[in-house]
Design an enzyme around this catalytic site. Structure first.
Site, PDB file in Angstrom:
ATOM      1  N   GLY A  47       0.826  -1.205   0.000  1.00  0.00           N
ATOM      2  CA  GLY A  47       0.000   0.000   0.000  1.00  0.00           C
ATOM      3  C   GLY A  47       0.853   1.244   0.000  1.00  0.00           C
ATOM      4  O   GLY A  47       2.054   1.201   0.296  1.00  0.00           O
ATOM      5  N   GLN A  52       2.590  10.326   1.618  1.00  0.00           N
ATOM      6  CA  GLN A  52       3.956   9.781   1.612  1.00  0.00           C
ATOM      7  C   GLN A  52       4.794  10.359   0.481  1.00  0.00           C
ATOM      8  O   GLN A  52       6.023  10.257   0.502  1.00  0.00           O
ATOM      9  CB  GLN A  52       3.923   8.251   1.499  1.00  0.00           C
ATOM     10  CG  GLN A  52       3.474   7.558   2.778  1.00  0.00           C
ATOM     11  CD  GLN A  52       3.488   6.049   2.626  1.00  0.00           C
ATOM     12  OE1 GLN A  52       2.552   5.463   2.095  1.00  0.00           O
ATOM     13  NE2 GLN A  52       4.560   5.414   3.072  1.00  0.00           N
ATOM     14  N   CYS A  96       7.382   0.301   6.791  1.00  0.00           N
ATOM     15  CA  CYS A  96       6.799   1.410   6.036  1.00  0.00           C
ATOM     16  C   CYS A  96       7.846   1.996   5.100  1.00  0.00           C
ATOM     17  O   CYS A  96       9.016   2.128   5.471  1.00  0.00           O
ATOM     18  CB  CYS A  96       6.333   2.482   7.025  1.00  0.00           C
ATOM     19  SG  CYS A  96       5.505   3.861   6.260  1.00  0.00           S
ATOM     20  N   LEU A  97       7.407   2.373   3.896  1.00  0.00           N
ATOM     21  CA  LEU A  97       8.319   3.015   2.943  1.00  0.00           C
ATOM     22  C   LEU A  97       8.903   4.295   3.538  1.00  0.00           C
ATOM     23  O   LEU A  97      10.018   4.692   3.198  1.00  0.00           O
ATOM     24  CB  LEU A  97       7.565   3.359   1.652  1.00  0.00           C
ATOM     25  CG  LEU A  97       6.987   2.175   0.859  1.00  0.00           C
ATOM     26  CD1 LEU A  97       6.093   2.689  -0.267  1.00  0.00           C
ATOM     27  CD2 LEU A  97       8.096   1.299   0.320  1.00  0.00           C
ATOM     28  N   HIS A 138      -3.197   1.015   8.246  1.00  0.00           N
ATOM     29  CA  HIS A 138      -1.854   1.612   8.158  1.00  0.00           C
ATOM     30  C   HIS A 138      -1.880   2.821   7.214  1.00  0.00           C
ATOM     31  O   HIS A 138      -1.336   3.886   7.524  1.00  0.00           O
ATOM     32  CB  HIS A 138      -0.871   0.540   7.668  1.00  0.00           C
ATOM     33  CG  HIS A 138       0.538   1.017   7.466  1.00  0.00           C
ATOM     34  ND1 HIS A 138       1.594   0.547   8.225  1.00  0.00           N
ATOM     35  CD2 HIS A 138       1.074   1.903   6.583  1.00  0.00           C
ATOM     36  CE1 HIS A 138       2.705   1.141   7.820  1.00  0.00           C
ATOM     37  NE2 HIS A 138       2.423   1.955   6.821  1.00  0.00           N
ATOM     38  N   GLU A 139      -2.538   2.651   6.053  1.00  0.00           N
ATOM     39  CA  GLU A 139      -2.560   3.749   5.066  1.00  0.00           C
ATOM     40  C   GLU A 139      -3.436   4.904   5.521  1.00  0.00           C
ATOM     41  O   GLU A 139      -3.096   6.072   5.298  1.00  0.00           O
ATOM     42  CB  GLU A 139      -3.019   3.228   3.701  1.00  0.00           C
ATOM     43  CG  GLU A 139      -2.145   2.136   3.090  1.00  0.00           C
ATOM     44  CD  GLU A 139      -0.653   2.445   3.069  1.00  0.00           C
ATOM     45  OE1 GLU A 139      -0.273   3.627   3.069  1.00  0.00           O
ATOM     46  OE2 GLU A 139       0.142   1.473   3.082  1.00  0.00           O
ATOM     47  N   HIS A 142      -1.682   7.332   7.637  1.00  0.00           N
ATOM     48  CA  HIS A 142      -0.886   8.345   6.916  1.00  0.00           C
ATOM     49  C   HIS A 142      -1.739   9.574   6.600  1.00  0.00           C
ATOM     50  O   HIS A 142      -1.254  10.703   6.642  1.00  0.00           O
ATOM     51  CB  HIS A 142      -0.351   7.770   5.598  1.00  0.00           C
ATOM     52  CG  HIS A 142       0.858   6.895   5.761  1.00  0.00           C
ATOM     53  ND1 HIS A 142       2.028   7.352   6.313  1.00  0.00           N
ATOM     54  CD2 HIS A 142       1.079   5.591   5.427  1.00  0.00           C
ATOM     55  CE1 HIS A 142       2.931   6.370   6.312  1.00  0.00           C
ATOM     56  NE2 HIS A 142       2.378   5.295   5.787  1.00  0.00           N
TER      57      HIS A 142
END
Lengths: 173, 173
Positions: A47, A52, A96-97, A138-139, A142
């Site tokens: 995702g 981000q 996470c990225l 999680h997304e 953000h």
């Protein structure tokens, strides 16, 4: 299309709250293509969320289709997503990225229902469970300026996890 | 010059140990790497990487008065290794059973036969003094399937040790 630069901690912009999308236009579609290319360019992310890459609008992409044995809806672009119901919780490991070289355990709801818009503004209603529900939470974090490192728990929490959980209160959010 | 010193400190638990120890290290001009600090049975234990550009004699000199004040035993080992060498676990093993000698040796012995690499192990004695229960949570890495690992510990159930082997899927989002 172009892969975009991913913001990483401690970049304060990751803490910004994103605003809902109001214009479902061609520019939005082009951005979503870039966001997807960015997701695919990184390390096996399931995702990615618009903030981000420094765009503070409530847009996210999920794709659990590559995970064997995981219940999922395939590739999803979700705009202005809102969780309307959740139940159960469990601990799972996340990375996470935007947080390179760190993974940690996080408690997430195991089943959720949500409403969202698709890329042309169509209404969506979805139910998710397990890994896909975790990815969605999680997304969405953000979009609210939260990172999984804000929610990391000790494995000891799991070691002594209670057998009986209280149901979340009705209408709690 | 060694890359890192591994600092070990153990003593009776009381408030302020971490603050005093890390302050002394900071004032001495040394920097910290990864650390594990936990209360075990009324003692407080610290294992901490301290950068090797700070000579171990200097580090020892800086910490000796603090350790003495707080009743801590101090030990410093030069070590190889460094930061950013995380291995991400892909298997979790949970163990619970009436406490008796040999549980850890039997479970980890069976896992070691398969080449299982323990990355982290937390264990505790729960229950009561009369009826203690041993609970252990292992996170590790294995190239074997979960089924093969389950088979390796299957025999332990007959001896009253419940072993749950499950995959750890790390979400990247």
């Amino acid at each position: 299309m172009a892969a975009l630069e991913i913001l990483t901690v401690p970049d304060e912009r990751l803490r910004r709250e994103s605003v809902p999308v109001t214009d479902f236009d061609e520019e939005l579609l082009a951005f979503i293509d870039d966001l997807e290319e960015t997701r695919l360019a990184g390390p096996a992310a399931v995702g990615i969320a618009a903030p981000q890459v420094g765009r503070f609008q409530r847009i996210l992409i999920l794709d659990l289709s590559g995970k064997k044995g995981v219940s999922n809806h395939g590739h999803l672009v979700l705009i202005n997503p809102e969780i309307s119901h959740w139940e159960g919780f469990e601990i799972g490991r996340e990375g996470c990225l935007s947080v390179p070289d760190f993974t940690g355990n996080v408690i997430r709801a195991t089943r959720i229902r949500l409403v969202a818009r698709a890329t042309r503004g169509e209404s969506l209603e979805l139910e998710m469970e397990g890994f896909e529900a975790r990815a969605l939470q999680h997304e969405i974090d953000h979009l609210d300026g939260l990172l999984f490192i804000d929610r990391v728990v000790s494995r000891r929490t799991d070691l002594f996890r209670r057998k009986v959980y209280r149901e979340p209160r009705k209408g709690a959010s | 010059m060694v890359a890192w010193n591994m600092l070990t400190l153990v003593g009776g638990d009381r408030p302020g140990i971490v603050a005093s120890v890390t302050r002394a290290i900071y004032v001495a001009g040394c920097s910290l790497g990864e650390a594990s600090m936990i209360r075990l049975g009324g003692s407080f234990t610290i294992m901490m990487m301290v950068s090797g550009d700070c000579p171990s004699a200097e580090l020892e000199q800086a910490l000796t008065p603090v350790a003495k004040d707080l009743g801590l035993r101090l030990h410093i080992d030069p070590v190889e290794g460094g930061l950013h060498r995380h291995l991400v676990p892909n298997v979790q093993v949970r163990v619970a059973g009436a406490d008796r000698a040999g549980i850890v040796a039997e479970v980890t012995g069976a896992l070691a036969q398969t080449g299982f690499n323990i990355l982290e192990l937390e264990s505790d004695v729960a229950g009561t003094a009369d009826r203690p229960v041993y609970i252990m949570n292992i996170q590790g890495y294995s190239d074997e399937t979960v089924e093969a690992l389950q088979a390796s510990v299957a025999g332990l159930a007959d001896r009253g040790i419940e072993v749950d082997v499950s995959p750890v899927e790390t979400l990247i989002g």
